[in-house]
Design a protein around this motif. Structure first.
Motif, short mmCIF file in Angstrom:
data_model
loop_
_atom_site.label_atom_id
_atom_site.label_comp_id
_atom_site.label_asym_id
_atom_site.label_seq_id
_atom_site.Cartn_x
_atom_site.Cartn_y
_atom_site.Cartn_z
N PRO A 1 0.82 -1.20 0.05
CA PRO A 1 -0.05 -0.06 -0.06
C PRO A 1 0.88 1.29 -0.07
CG PRO A 1 -0.50 -1.41 1.92
CD PRO A 1 0.88 -1.87 1.24
N THR A 2 0.46 2.38 -0.47
CA THR A 2 0.97 3.69 -0.22
C THR A 2 0.79 3.93 1.12
OG1 THR A 2 -0.82 5.16 -0.93
CG2 THR A 2 0.58 4.31 -2.72
N ARG A 3 1.71 5.17 1.47
CA ARG A 3 1.53 5.61 2.87
C ARG A 3 0.15 5.86 3.50
NH1 ARG A 3 5.60 7.99 5.28
NH2 ARG A 3 4.52 9.77 5.93
N ASN A 4 -0.65 6.27 2.75
CA ASN A 4 -1.92 6.72 3.30
C ASN A 4 -3.00 5.70 2.91
OD1 ASN A 4 -1.45 9.08 4.56
ND2 ASN A 4 -1.13 10.13 2.50
N GLU A 5 -2.91 4.58 2.38
CA GLU A 5 -3.79 3.72 2.17
C GLU A 5 -3.88 2.66 3.22
OE1 GLU A 5 -3.52 2.93 -2.73
OE2 GLU A 5 -2.46 1.69 -1.31
N PRO A 6 -4.87 1.78 3.55
CA PRO A 6 -5.11 0.86 4.49
C PRO A 6 -3.95 -0.15 4.67
CG PRO A 6 -7.13 1.05 3.17
CD PRO A 6 -6.24 1.79 2.76
N CYS A 7 -3.65 -0.38 5.79
CA CYS A 7 -2.60 -1.20 5.95
C CYS A 7 -3.09 -2.78 5.56
CB CYS A 7 -2.03 -1.29 7.54
SG CYS A 7 -0.56 -2.36 7.41
N TRP A 8 -2.18 -3.60 4.95
CA TRP A 8 -2.41 -5.00 4.46
C TRP A 8 -2.90 -5.76 5.48
CZ3 TRP A 8 0.62 -8.03 7.21
CH2 TRP A 8 1.58 -7.59 7.71
N CYS A 9 -2.86 -5.35 6.73
CA CYS A 9 -3.10 -6.49 7.97
C CYS A 9 -4.45 -6.52 8.32
CB CYS A 9 -2.13 -6.22 9.27
SG CYS A 9 -2.16 -4.68 10.17
N PHE B 1 -1.12 2.51 6.26
CA PHE B 1 -0.05 1.68 6.25
C PHE B 1 1.13 2.61 6.92
CE2 PHE B 1 3.87 0.38 3.49
CZ PHE B 1 3.82 -0.78 4.24
N LYS B 2 1.26 3.78 6.89
CA LYS B 2 2.20 4.52 7.41
C LYS B 2 2.46 4.39 8.99
CE LYS B 2 0.34 9.02 7.46
NZ LYS B 2 0.33 10.36 6.78
N LYS B 3 1.20 4.20 9.80
CA LYS B 3 1.01 4.30 11.11
C LYS B 3 1.29 2.76 11.59
CE LYS B 3 -0.83 8.69 11.72
NZ LYS B 3 -1.57 9.64 12.58
N CYS B 4 1.20 2.08 10.69
CA CYS B 4 0.95 0.34 11.13
C CYS B 4 2.25 -0.35 10.44
CB CYS B 4 -0.47 -0.11 10.56
SG CYS B 4 -0.66 -1.80 11.28
N HIS B 5 2.08 -1.24 9.84
CA HIS B 5 3.08 -1.87 9.47
C HIS B 5 4.40 -1.14 8.61
CE1 HIS B 5 1.06 -5.47 10.84
NE2 HIS B 5 2.11 -6.00 11.14
N GLY B 6 3.84 -0.10 7.96
CA GLY B 6 4.96 0.62 7.23
C GLY B 6 5.91 1.44 8.01
N LEU B 7 5.58 1.44 9.50
CA LEU B 7 6.47 1.97 10.55
C LEU B 7 7.86 1.30 10.42
CD1 LEU B 7 4.37 3.15 13.65
CD2 LEU B 7 5.80 4.56 12.04
N LYS B 8 7.32 -0.26 10.29
CA LYS B 8 8.65 -1.26 10.45
C LYS B 8 9.33 -1.51 9.44
CE LYS B 8 5.43 -3.20 14.07
NZ LYS B 8 4.28 -3.94 14.29
N ARG B 9 8.98 -0.83 8.23
CA ARG B 9 9.91 -1.05 7.08
C ARG B 9 11.16 -0.50 7.03
NH1 ARG B 9 7.48 -0.74 1.35
NH2 ARG B 9 8.92 -2.36 0.94
#
Ligand code: ZN
Ligand code: ZN
Length: 164
Positions: free
Chosen positions: A142-150, A156-164
């Protein structure tokens, strides 16, 4: 997830109804799937909830690997997140149907995509998954502002995107 909080969420298969009104009666053996799409959804929910007995039971005996239960248990670190059914079931005869889907999963926090055309057969009033053709579809993050895949419903940027 407990049953009570589950009641207020969409079913695991992504339908707009609760688990109790959607896939649970199939998992409990109270209902059988009316069509291939309903079985596809119930099987996805069963993968997500790791109800392996339902996956074995709804896998057509002719193509059911003898070690299916063991291999499902061996994949227990795979988490399934979302199901996207891409077509209305198509068929050449009323006892066979094809359903194409994309499903997002993760293993050790690394997401992936399964894109498959599944084949279902109906026998004596019951639908079964029999086999499928896998398509090679790369997973797109997902892009930063799209819903996280989980499925957390966070960006995404506030969820699993943080850990990338
Ligand atoms: Zn469902
Ligand atoms: Zn996430």
């Amino acid at each position: 997830m407990t049953r009570s909080e589950d009641a207020y969420h969409d079913c695991h298969c992504g339908s707009n109804t609760t688990y109790q009104r959607c896939c649970e009666p199939l998992h409990l053996g109270l209902l059988t799937a009316r069509n291939a799409e309903q079985l596809m959804r119930a099987r996805f929910s069963a993968y997500k909830l790791k109800i392996n007995s339902y996956l074995v039971q709804t896998h057509h005996p002719a193509k059911r690997p003898p070690d299916l239960l063991a291999s499902l248990k061996a994949q227990s670190d795979i988490e399934w997140h979302s199901l996207d059914i891409l077509n209305k079931p198509t068929s050449k005869n009323i006892n066979e149907a094809f359903v194409e889907f994309k499903a997002v999963f993760s293993q050790k926090n690394c997401p992936g995509m399964l894109h498959e055309q599944s084949r279902f057969l109906s026998e004596n009033g019951a639908w079964y998954y029999i086999d499928g053709i896998h398509h090679d579809s790369p997973y797109v993050f997902p892009t930063r502002n799209e819903p996280c895949w989980c499925g957390s419903r966070q960006k995404f940027k506030k969820c699993h995107g943080l850990k990338r």
